[in-house]
Motif scaffolding. Sequence first.
Motif, PDB file in Angstrom:
ATOM      1  N   GLN A  21       0.824  -1.207   0.000  1.00 53.98           N
ATOM      2  CA  GLN A  21       0.000   0.000   0.000  1.00 53.98           C
ATOM      3  C   GLN A  21       0.859   1.259   0.000  1.00 53.98           C
ATOM      4  O   GLN A  21       0.644   2.189  -0.785  1.00 53.98           O
TER       5      GLN A  21
ATOM      6  N   TYR B 210      -5.866  -2.502   0.110  1.00 48.54           N
ATOM      7  CA  TYR B 210      -4.531  -1.923   0.004  1.00 48.54           C
ATOM      8  C   TYR B 210      -4.214  -1.475  -1.429  1.00 48.54           C
ATOM      9  O   TYR B 210      -3.425  -0.562  -1.633  1.00 48.54           O
ATOM     10  N   ASP B 211      -4.819  -2.153  -2.384  1.00 47.63           N
ATOM     11  CA  ASP B 211      -4.553  -1.913  -3.798  1.00 47.63           C
ATOM     12  C   ASP B 211      -5.895  -1.794  -4.512  1.00 47.63           C
ATOM     13  O   ASP B 211      -6.405  -2.765  -5.070  1.00 47.63           O
TER      14      ASP B 211
ATOM     15  N   THR C 125      -3.710  -1.490   8.019  1.00 49.10           N
ATOM     16  CA  THR C 125      -3.235  -0.690   6.895  1.00 49.10           C
ATOM     17  C   THR C 125      -1.935   0.019   7.267  1.00 49.10           C
ATOM     18  O   THR C 125      -1.547   0.082   8.434  1.00 49.10           O
TER      19      THR C 125
END
Length: 360
Positions: free
Chosen positions: A82, A115-116, A339
Amino acid sequence: MRSIFALLLLALGAGAAHGAERVVNIFNWSDYIDPTVLEDFTRETGVKVVYDTFDSNEVLETRLLAGSAGYDVVVPSATFLQREIKAGVFRPLDKSKLPNLKNVWPDIAMRLSRYDPGNAFAVNYMWFTTGIAFNVAKIKERIGDKPIVSWDQALKPDNLRKFADCGVYVLDSPEDLFSTTLNYLKLDPNSKEPGDIRRAADLLSGLRRYIKKFHSSEYINALANGDICLAIGWAGDSFQARNRAREAANGVEIAYVIPQEGALMSLDNLAIPKDAPHPDEAHLFIDFLLRPDIAARNTKVTHFANGVADSRPLVDKEIADNPAIYPDTAAMRKLFTVTAPDLAIQKIVTREWTRVKTGR
């Protein structure tokens, strides 16, 4: 979180007869692939594999931020992925070159998209939990028949002290240890509050005197050889330790548990650096790993669950039916993800983790 195939060169299959030799340079975690998969990739495609390994996300990130160092495929964990996406170090995947994307596990892809977004830069390779691995006989000698089911056994000083004489290793990973400790303290495991991070560090600092070493791979052999009796580690590594002990027939029995309070779920992912010298070969290699038969072979060797849904029926039942590797629905609900912190909080995390390990 994985014997190192350091700079493994597979010479099978030369490049095209009238062109330059085709090569793909891989940078992956140690103990994290079936070596014969690399051989078969070269045999089927004619692409030579240069394979190197690392044992911490920090090592990988340092390389990526300085340039890819010539790597074509790398395997960052999700939080680092991330942050590295934001830093612009990856090239978007060309999904037209990845026909085996149809095999990805939808739930795992959805978790990765946190995250993506849109799964634009990465595809999941393996996923796993952080839990407690232990030497069954040595733990029983110290606490009797009481089973290890709670983080109490590892995170309460009076409990961990009982295992200090037979050896305790802990992952050298602030992400794993801080999130686990925050969850244990009934705080948000994804908290970015400096006060919460310090509370977690305070608890872990109180355990330091009972911890033999902080390391993210050496605990595998240490468990297998009977050199230590307890580790906070990754599921797949713990089962690799169990299998090495069995192969050595040394009488060491290793078990692994996801504690009842829940555990961190982590995802390791395949990505291509933006300056990768061989992007076509990188896509070819990633697509090869997304074949169910290939994913199943990698899970068989590593004992990590993979991100290819259709591979599970091809995995040995001892692995596929093991709830510590493939948790059931109830256990999955207790798994949490975290995260990446921003730069200011990351500095606090780094400082507090140094304090945990050194007392300074």
